[in-house]
Write an enzyme that holds these catalytic residues in place. Sequence first.
Site, mmCIF file in Angstrom:
data_model
loop_
_atom_site.group_PDB
_atom_site.id
_atom_site.type_symbol
_atom_site.label_atom_id
_atom_site.label_comp_id
_atom_site.label_asym_id
_atom_site.label_seq_id
_atom_site.Cartn_x
_atom_site.Cartn_y
_atom_site.Cartn_z
ATOM 1 N N ARG A 175 0.832 -1.220 0.000
ATOM 2 C CA ARG A 175 0.000 0.000 0.000
ATOM 3 C C ARG A 175 0.862 1.265 0.000
ATOM 4 O O ARG A 175 0.412 2.326 -0.419
ATOM 5 C CB ARG A 175 -0.954 -0.016 1.204
ATOM 6 C CG ARG A 175 -1.961 1.114 1.139
ATOM 7 C CD ARG A 175 -3.097 0.970 2.141
ATOM 8 N NE ARG A 175 -4.029 2.075 1.965
ATOM 9 C CZ ARG A 175 -5.300 2.075 2.319
ATOM 10 N NH1 ARG A 175 -5.828 1.024 2.873
ATOM 11 N NH2 ARG A 175 -6.054 3.129 2.109
ATOM 12 N N ASN A 192 1.693 6.035 -2.017
ATOM 13 C CA ASN A 192 2.253 7.316 -1.558
ATOM 14 C C ASN A 192 3.200 7.920 -2.587
ATOM 15 O O ASN A 192 3.899 8.893 -2.293
ATOM 16 C CB ASN A 192 2.989 7.129 -0.223
ATOM 17 C CG ASN A 192 2.021 6.723 0.867
ATOM 18 O OD1 ASN A 192 0.888 7.182 0.881
ATOM 19 N ND2 ASN A 192 2.448 5.842 1.744
HETATM 20 N N1 LIG Z 1 -8.605 8.833 2.978
HETATM 21 C C1 LIG Z 1 -7.769 8.776 1.969
HETATM 22 O O1 LIG Z 1 -7.280 7.694 1.596
HETATM 23 C C2 LIG Z 1 -7.402 10.030 1.253
HETATM 24 C C3 LIG Z 1 -6.680 9.977 0.055
HETATM 25 C C4 LIG Z 1 -6.422 11.164 -0.610
HETATM 26 C C5 LIG Z 1 -6.852 12.375 -0.098
HETATM 27 N N2 LIG Z 1 -7.531 12.395 1.078
HETATM 28 C C6 LIG Z 1 -8.005 13.650 1.636
HETATM 29 O O2 LIG Z 1 -8.979 14.209 0.761
HETATM 30 C C7 LIG Z 1 -9.027 15.603 0.982
HETATM 31 C C8 LIG Z 1 -9.080 16.322 -0.334
HETATM 32 O O3 LIG Z 1 -10.243 15.919 -1.018
HETATM 33 P P1 LIG Z 1 -10.933 16.899 -2.064
HETATM 34 O O4 LIG Z 1 -9.914 17.405 -2.987
HETATM 35 O O5 LIG Z 1 -12.124 16.205 -2.603
HETATM 36 O O6 LIG Z 1 -11.318 18.130 -1.143
HETATM 37 P P2 LIG Z 1 -12.718 18.723 -0.606
HETATM 38 O O7 LIG Z 1 -13.553 17.675 -0.025
HETATM 39 O O8 LIG Z 1 -12.345 19.884 0.234
HETATM 40 O O9 LIG Z 1 -13.419 19.226 -1.928
HETATM 41 C C9 LIG Z 1 -12.822 20.265 -2.615
HETATM 42 C C10 LIG Z 1 -13.810 21.403 -2.875
HETATM 43 O O10 LIG Z 1 -14.648 20.991 -3.928
HETATM 44 C C11 LIG Z 1 -16.018 21.121 -3.542
HETATM 45 N N3 LIG Z 1 -16.715 20.048 -4.241
HETATM 46 C C12 LIG Z 1 -16.619 18.719 -4.041
HETATM 47 N N4 LIG Z 1 -17.346 18.077 -4.942
HETATM 48 C C13 LIG Z 1 -17.940 19.002 -5.725
HETATM 49 C C14 LIG Z 1 -18.804 18.954 -6.838
HETATM 50 N N5 LIG Z 1 -19.216 17.801 -7.381
HETATM 51 N N6 LIG Z 1 -19.208 20.134 -7.376
HETATM 52 C C15 LIG Z 1 -18.797 21.320 -6.872
HETATM 53 N N7 LIG Z 1 -17.953 21.426 -5.839
HETATM 54 C C16 LIG Z 1 -17.541 20.280 -5.264
HETATM 55 C C17 LIG Z 1 -16.026 21.035 -2.045
HETATM 56 O O11 LIG Z 1 -17.136 21.695 -1.506
HETATM 57 C C18 LIG Z 1 -14.714 21.739 -1.706
HETATM 58 O O12 LIG Z 1 -14.904 23.131 -1.694
HETATM 59 C C19 LIG Z 1 -7.806 15.972 1.794
HETATM 60 O O13 LIG Z 1 -8.198 16.254 3.111
HETATM 61 C C20 LIG Z 1 -6.956 14.709 1.748
HETATM 62 O O14 LIG Z 1 -6.165 14.539 2.899
HETATM 63 C C21 LIG Z 1 -7.815 11.246 1.749
#
Ligand SMILES: NC(=O)c1ccc[n+]([C@@H]2O[C@H](COP(=O)([O-])OP(=O)(O)OC[C@H]3O[C@@H](n4cnc5c(N)ncnc54)[C@H](O)[C@@H]3O)[C@@H](O)[C@H]2O)c1
Length: 343
Positions: free
Chosen positions: A228, A232
């Site tokens: 896994r 990264n």
């Molecule tokens: N758990 C895991 O394995 C894992 C892996 C990678 C990233 N992450 C985490 O994920 C997070 C980043 O995720 P993200 O980039 O989705 O961020 P996010 O959830 O903040 O979404 C980004 C922005 O896009 C908006 N948004 C989301 N979907 C939308 C849509 N369909 N239409 C319009 N706006 C929309 C949200 O409101 C937000 O403002 C980080 O916190 C990161 O650490 C977790």
Amino acid sequence: METIKYIAGDSSSRIIIGEDWKKTKDRIDTEKSFIITDTNIKKIYGADFPPCPVISISPGEDLKSMATVEKLIEHLLSMGADRSSFLLGIGGGVICDITGFVASVYMRGIAFGFVSTSLLSQVDASIGGKNGVNVDRVKNIAGCFNHPSFVVCDPSMLNTLTEEEYLSGLGELIKHALIKDIDLLGSIEDNLEAIKRRDNLIMEKLIAESIRIKVSVISQDEKEKGERRLLNFGHTIGHAIESSTGLKHGISVAHGMNLAAEISHEEGMLDKGEIQRSRDILLGLGLLPEFTILKGKLAEYIYKDKKKEGDVLFFVKLEGIGNGKVKKIPVESLLRILADKGY
Ligand SMILES: NC(=O)c1ccc[n+]([C@@H]2O[C@H](COP(=O)([O-])OP(=O)(O)OC[C@H]3O[C@@H](n4cnc5c(N)ncnc54)[C@H](O)[C@@H]3O)[C@@H](O)[C@H]2O)c1
């Protein structure tokens, strides 16, 4: 439409790609479910949410905190959520990470699922059972492994994402191709224009391939003891860039992958043509925007990296495209390499 099922540890999960997200109401008991979302998503999609109580928080990484977890738990308690309740996270990676974490600790664990709305969460954050929040700006430092019952990924929801958020997701999709699947990289190259215009059918296929790769990796190594760690790729440097510049996650990871590919090339693992190929794709999709950073800043964040074990880091390099390799390297060596590159 496609369903990918997987078993990791004691849990099984299904990922549904290409289904109209509005059908999610048929997957849950609406009498027992609570929705967690952010205000952006609620504004755009709230009218079509399943008929359940909704708790919405402000969007963004700042809210991914223990304070938010506490507030959500208070809300759930006041609304009468019990051990038989179900939490449905509708949102991007932030909402999925928080919902999974809250569901895992609320009354020692209740069932949960996601409608994954951003590209980054469809190909990455909502897949694989990692949940968590940040503490003191250290990302995902408090968390757990626990798998959602289902994840719905509807590519039509990507149409409302900002360009920057869409690009951020593409970074993680390309990562899966670079570490595991040269054919997926070929499909990305063949479809650059369709990807840029968010062609839903092409994206459905690419998202499904990308998820298949992540699922095959996590099914072999749920708790990140070996294989896994491949996921990264680009993240050691990418996280440091993200924390110190504020660039979006997947865009920071794209820079991290580009630097990791350069390092792989300098160590004779990746030939010139291959490094050019990966750079061309990242550049072609607009994933390597310029950024400025104070010298030494990356080092500061790399020291805090929770994937560091003592003075050693697990760093992913490429031994050819589609063939990521996890290598142990002393933190000092990586910092020297970065310093030589001007960081
Ligand atoms: N758990 C895991 O394995 C894992 C892996 C990678 C990233 N992450 C985490 O994920 C997070 C980043 O995720 P993200 O980039 O989705 O961020 P996010 O959830 O903040 O979404 C980004 C922005 O896009 C908006 N948004 C989301 N979907 C939308 C849509 N369909 N239409 C319009 N706006 C929309 C949200 O409101 C937000 O403002 C980080 O916190 C990161 O650490 C977790």
